[in-house]
Design an enzyme around this catalytic site. Structure first.
Site, PDB file in Angstrom:
ATOM      1  N   GLU A 170      90.960  97.275 -33.646  1.00  0.00           N
ATOM      2  CA  GLU A 170      92.071  97.602 -34.324  1.00  0.00           C
ATOM      3  C   GLU A 170      92.478  98.916 -34.630  1.00  0.00           C
ATOM      4  OE1 GLU A 170      90.789  95.197 -38.034  1.00  0.00           O
ATOM      5  OE2 GLU A 170      90.521  93.380 -36.803  1.00  0.00           O
ATOM      6  N   ASN A 221      90.348  96.158 -28.627  1.00  0.00           N
ATOM      7  CA  ASN A 221      90.389  94.910 -29.140  1.00  0.00           C
ATOM      8  C   ASN A 221      91.132  94.827 -30.400  1.00  0.00           C
ATOM      9  OD1 ASN A 221      89.568  91.979 -29.308  1.00  0.00           O
ATOM     10  ND2 ASN A 221      88.291  92.340 -31.252  1.00  0.00           N
ATOM     11  N   GLU A 286      88.535  85.961 -30.481  1.00  0.00           N
ATOM     12  CA  GLU A 286      87.991  85.816 -31.772  1.00  0.00           C
ATOM     13  C   GLU A 286      88.945  84.688 -32.183  1.00  0.00           C
ATOM     14  OE1 GLU A 286      87.995  88.975 -34.780  1.00  0.00           O
ATOM     15  OE2 GLU A 286      87.613  90.581 -33.356  1.00  0.00           O
ATOM     16  N   ASP A 288      90.922  81.399 -33.743  1.00  0.00           N
ATOM     17  CA  ASP A 288      90.735  80.299 -34.575  1.00  0.00           C
ATOM     18  C   ASP A 288      92.484  80.087 -35.139  1.00  0.00           C
ATOM     19  OD1 ASP A 288      91.207  82.579 -36.561  1.00  0.00           O
ATOM     20  OD2 ASP A 288      89.364  82.495 -37.204  1.00  0.00           O
TER      21      ASP A 288
END
Length: 385
Positions: A170, A221, A286, A288
């Site tokens: 990030e 990432n 990651e 979801d």
């Protein structure tokens, strides 16, 4: 920490034993094990889950796993420490490291024939108080010294045991944040201390990680990094700058935290392809898919179907780009999902709190099964690093 494997000698067996083995083989064929996500995936694609070792694995007994541990060990061939390798958990004081949760994950992975993705070495969030408080007063050299020691210690401890690392997490803020798309120089204590040339520091973090473990594949990432947009354009430029400077950057990861409140970015595959064209690996790191729920905390049938579609959309983008090396869900059951604690949404994972498999699970399983019959690789071995 040693992960030794027991060597079992070969002993002679009696005719009765041979017969028993044969009967067992027939029984196994009559009652085959259910397929799993990791077991159906192409051989060159890891299917993973995040897990918090400190909470879930310290009590692990290979001979008597609980239901969560059994599913974690059987469904996935890759694990990511959800929190155990973040600074606040791993390095709580200047001269103190706590590897208990991280070690528990490593030991569980070895016991179950799994690999591990490391997460994460440089991030603006979840840093311990001593970093946040000291960061504002550090000189650039002081910040570099602290960061280099951390990277060398952590990556070196698990050298040869972690196949991919989210080295920098990030780094770039979104275009709707104050100031627009740019490096998080003010929010990240290390980048702030080295604000005159933060990219040079980022490049050195990759160099330190590579020196500590030359075999690990090293990633950038971020979230909101699935499709082609202003944020991923900035990452594309950053990746080119780092590569031109000789930094050992090997991959780009899109987190894949999606919400049904927004649309799905159909440019995800094209985004992965352009990073792959730079010679980089890509990954969904990651995943979801959360959603607003009704007054009883339940989703609608339409939401459940759309969730499966969104999960599959991310997987298809990964399957269609041979440079995509891993697809990781950020926890597999709703009981352990981070989503309700952060958003007014839920039902984000592929299983319910009772481990009931959702349509999203079966859609992923079907796509993995159909992708490469017999688990054949999508590309010849060694074509990508």
């Amino acid at each position: 920490m040693s992960h030794s494997r027991t060597k079992i000698g070969v002993a002679a067996v009696s005719a009765a034993s041979v017969a028993a083995v044969a009967l067992a083989g027939v029984a196994a064929q009559a009652d085959p094990k259910e397929p799993t996500l990791g077991g159906e995936a192409p051989i060159d694609l890891k299917i993973g889950s995040a897990v918090w070792g400190q909470n879930e694995l310290l009590d692990y007994d290979p001979d008597d796993p609980n239901e969560f541990q059994s599913i974690l060990g059987s469904e996935f061939n890759s694990l990511t420490p959800e929190n155990d390798m973040k600074w606040s958990e791993l390095h709580p004081e200047p001269d103190v490291y706590d590897f208990s949760g991280a070690d528990a994950i490593m030991e569980f992975a070895e016991a179950n024939g799994q690999e591990v993705r490391g997460h994460t070495l440089l991030w603006h969030s979840q840093n311990p108080d001593w970093v946040n408080e000291a960061g504002g007063a550090w000189t650039c050299q002081e910040a570099r010294d602290v960061l280099e020691d951390h990277v060398a210690t952590v990556v070196g401890r698990y050298a040869g045991e972690i196949y991919e690392w989210d080295v920098a997490n990030e780094l770039i803020q979104d275009d709707w944040d104050e100031g627009g798309v740019k490096l998080r120089t003010e929010a990240n204590p290390f980048l702030k201390a080295c604000s005159e040339d933060p990219v040079a520091l980022i490049g050195d973090v990759f160099r330190w990680a590579h020196e500590a473990d030359p075999e690990a594949v090293l990633f950038l990432n971020d979230y909101n990094a699935e499709g082609i947009n202003a944020k991923t354009d900035a990452y594309y430029d950053l990746a080119q700058e780092l590569l031109a400077d000789g930094a050992p950057l090997h991959g780009f990861g899109a987190q894949g935290h999606l919400s049904l409140m927004y649309g799905f970015d159909d440019s995800m595959q094209a985004n992965f392809e352009r990073f792959a064209d730079l010679g980089l690996k890509v990954a969904v790191t990651e995943a979801d898919v959360r959603m607003p729920l009704d007054e009883n905390g339940d989703p609608t049938e339409e939401q459940i179907a759309l969730q499966a579609e969104r999960y599959d959309g991310m997987l298809q983008a990964c399957l269609n780009v041979p440079a995509c090396t891993s697809f990781t869900v950020w926890g597999f059951d709703d009981a352990r999902s981070w989503v309700p604690g952060v958003f007014d949404e839920g039902y984000a994972t592929i299983m319910t709190e009772e481990f009931e498999k959702k349509p999203a699970y079966f859609t992923l399983l079907e796509s993995l099964t159909d992708a490469t019959p017999g688990r054949s690789p999508r590309t010849p071995p060694g074509l990508n690093k």
